[in-house]
Write a protein that holds these residues in place. Structure first.
Motif, short mmCIF file in Angstrom:
data_model
loop_
_atom_site.label_atom_id
_atom_site.label_comp_id
_atom_site.label_asym_id
_atom_site.label_seq_id
_atom_site.Cartn_x
_atom_site.Cartn_y
_atom_site.Cartn_z
N LYS A 2 -12.54 -13.02 -31.21
CA LYS A 2 -11.83 -12.24 -30.19
C LYS A 2 -10.44 -11.80 -30.65
CE LYS A 2 -10.20 -14.43 -26.58
NZ LYS A 2 -10.22 -15.25 -25.36
N LYS B 185 -9.29 -4.92 -25.36
CA LYS B 185 -10.75 -4.87 -25.42
C LYS B 185 -11.33 -6.01 -26.27
CE LYS B 185 -11.38 -0.05 -24.31
NZ LYS B 185 -11.94 1.26 -24.65
N GLU C 147 -11.72 -9.21 -25.78
CA GLU C 147 -12.63 -10.14 -25.13
C GLU C 147 -13.98 -9.48 -24.84
OE1 GLU C 147 -11.04 -12.26 -21.84
OE2 GLU C 147 -12.78 -13.63 -21.80
N SER C 148 -13.94 -8.29 -24.26
CA SER C 148 -15.21 -7.63 -23.90
C SER C 148 -16.03 -7.30 -25.15
CB SER C 148 -14.95 -6.39 -23.05
OG SER C 148 -14.03 -5.53 -23.71
N ILE D 4 -17.57 -10.60 -26.58
CA ILE D 4 -18.67 -11.11 -25.75
C ILE D 4 -19.93 -10.27 -25.94
CG2 ILE D 4 -19.47 -11.36 -23.35
CD1 ILE D 4 -16.60 -12.33 -22.68
N LEU D 5 -19.77 -8.95 -25.91
CA LEU D 5 -20.94 -8.08 -26.09
C LEU D 5 -21.49 -8.19 -27.52
CD1 LEU D 5 -22.85 -6.02 -24.85
CD2 LEU D 5 -21.19 -4.21 -25.40
N GLU E 77 -17.93 -0.01 -25.90
CA GLU E 77 -16.56 -0.17 -25.39
C GLU E 77 -15.69 1.05 -25.71
OE1 GLU E 77 -15.36 -2.58 -23.43
OE2 GLU E 77 -17.35 -3.52 -23.32
#
Lengths: 218, 218
Positions: free
Chosen positions: B20, B30, B32-33, B36-37, B73
């Protein structure tokens, strides 16, 4: 030349999230979260079972997933309530355009091929308006291997009396359309959710946002 | 009697979400997102590839997953930036207790068995503080089958010179610990996320919230 149209059922012809209504009725304000987690775990469980070589019929693992989802959401359905929710799977809503498109598909076999066990998929189809437009319903339970494993598609093909190249397979599920493409069917991804295509080294030949697009194949 | 401790790497010894920081540095707000993805798609891709019988080395499918996540993203990393993010996988953070627990595990083989390709898992281990406490690093790439498929665990077992019953396998990933239990290893689920156990017809023998619990086996 396409001689058989093979449709996935859950998510492709029928909206699996229509079980939300039944969940919501039993567990107000939790219908949506339960139905989403239920489907998520159902997918996980047959993926994992196929990977581990531990087959379990789809109705049983679907109930396993429901029990997990209810526990996660802090609700405790009785056995009778669980049966009631499972019965919602026998009465899923068709997506809007499905009946009209199937009625237009003439001169080809129209087949449903589902991971659903016979006791789930047969009542679902026979109780729905598209029943007159479906020539055959095939369950992966016949070979006890789940899509997207190649033996599942091979089993379905064996029931059709056509060659691999004469099949157009349709699914809204990315993992399913990729598996069918990898197996060698012609493929049309029914991308209802308008999802970004997965970054794999295979792709469906066509993508449509609903089933109407497939009419160009006939 | 346990003669070999076999540890999964990603998520069990090493925190995959430590990428991350690298994501956040390149793509502020962005990180974190994306991370995770990235992990979600990485899991999906090796599951699906194992199911379809389309093996691809873990580093390549991990990059495929990263490219998917960046696109989703709305960011466009250069090839150099992608390489930089991939390099973050070679320098993951250890979970806090890991080094001390491994140092205490004496008189048994201490083995890492990962789906990671050799060019990912070997640099990760050799560059980390636990390297002196690890006797062997095994990649599923040696058999080109991913956990949780049984042949992957069988391949690892073949490298150990012990019987199935002499292995204690540890993973934080539910699908991995279930696969190992299904194969017949002794199992301890390192349930770091305190997740609800999956509703399958197999279960790990023990569950701990971190690795310290395993010391009771020695």
């Amino acid at each position: 030349m396409i001689k058989a149209l093979v449709f996935d059922a859950y998510g492709t012809l029928y909206d699996v999230y229509s079980v939300k209504t039944a969940c919501e009725k039993l567990f107000p304000k939790k219908g949506e979260s339960i139905s989403i987690l239920w489907r998520k775990k159902q997918l996980e469980y047959f993926f994992q079972r196929q990977l581990m070589g531990r087959y379990r019929p789809f109705d049983e693992l679907t109930e396993d997933a429901l029990v997990f989802a209810c526990k996660a959401e802090g609700v405790k359905p009785s056995q009778k309530e669980i049966k009631g929710l499972m019965d919602a799977y026998l009465d899923l809503e068709l997506f809007e355009e499905v009946e009209a498109v199937l009625a237009e598909c003439k001169g080809v076999q129209r087949v449903i091929f589902s991971n659903g066990s016979p006791n789930m998929i047969h009542p679902l189809v026979s109780g729905s308006r598209i029943e007159p437009h479906i020539d055959k319903v095939i369950s992966a339970d016949g070979i006890k291997q789940y899509k997207p494993a190649a033996p599942a598609y091979a089993y379905a093909l064996d029931q059709l009396g056509v060659t691999r190249d004469e099949v157009l397979f349709m699914s809204s599920n990315s993992w399913d359309i990729m598996g069918a493409a990898s197996f060698g069917f012609h493929t049309a991804w029914i991308n209802r959710a308008r999802s970004q295509p997965d970054n794999l080294d295979i792709q469906p030949e066509k993508a449509y946002t609903d089933l109407k697009g497939i009419l160009e194949w006939l």
